[in-house]
Design a protein around this motif. Structure first.
Motif, mmCIF file in Angstrom:
data_model
loop_
_atom_site.group_PDB
_atom_site.id
_atom_site.type_symbol
_atom_site.label_atom_id
_atom_site.label_comp_id
_atom_site.label_asym_id
_atom_site.label_seq_id
_atom_site.Cartn_x
_atom_site.Cartn_y
_atom_site.Cartn_z
ATOM 1 N N LEU A 96 -19.185 -31.658 -36.919
ATOM 2 C CA LEU A 96 -19.097 -30.323 -36.325
ATOM 3 C C LEU A 96 -17.892 -30.202 -35.402
ATOM 4 N N LEU B 112 -24.414 -27.782 -44.952
ATOM 5 C CA LEU B 112 -23.007 -27.504 -44.652
ATOM 6 C C LEU B 112 -22.103 -27.951 -45.799
ATOM 7 N N HIS C 160 -16.810 -33.607 -45.373
ATOM 8 C CA HIS C 160 -18.191 -33.178 -45.531
ATOM 9 C C HIS C 160 -18.944 -34.077 -46.514
ATOM 10 N N TRP D 156 -15.532 -27.951 -37.701
ATOM 11 C CA TRP D 156 -15.983 -26.586 -37.465
ATOM 12 C C TRP D 156 -15.491 -26.027 -36.130
ATOM 13 N N TRP D 157 -15.412 -26.862 -35.102
ATOM 14 C CA TRP D 157 -15.010 -26.370 -33.797
ATOM 15 C C TRP D 157 -13.603 -26.755 -33.421
#
Length: 88
Positions: free
Chosen positions: A82, A18, A45, A86-87
């Motif tokens: 995540l 990622l 990240h 990402w969400w």
């Protein structure tokens, strides 16, 4: 115990992948004048990748509850990454 460390190792590898994807998106976005991921996302990240690598190495070199603790740190860090990047 081997299964726990194997799963957390795969998750740690996924976090590194990622990171590579986000870096690649930032480079492509910069070169094509397209808005890519910002510095905040890159930072999160990078930090997450370092944390999961250190925790996975710790888990791989220990036995018992110490290994479980290292694997849990990998899973929790990946989940937080995540969820927030990402969400969220």
């Amino acid at each position: 115990m081997t299964l726990v460390r194997t799963v957390s190792g795969v998750v740690a590898g996924g976090v590194v992948v990622l990171l590579c994807v986000v870096i690649g998106a930032a480079v492509v976005g910069q070169s094509r004048n397209f808005p890519g991921p910002g510095a905040e996302s890159l930072g999160w990240h990078c930090v997450a990748a370092v944390v999961v690598i250190v925790a996975q190495v710790f888990a791989d070199r220990r036995r018992g509850m110490s290994a479980v603790f290292g694997s849990a740190v990998v899973m929790i860090t990946a989940g937080v990454l995540l969820w927030t990047q990402w969400w969220g």
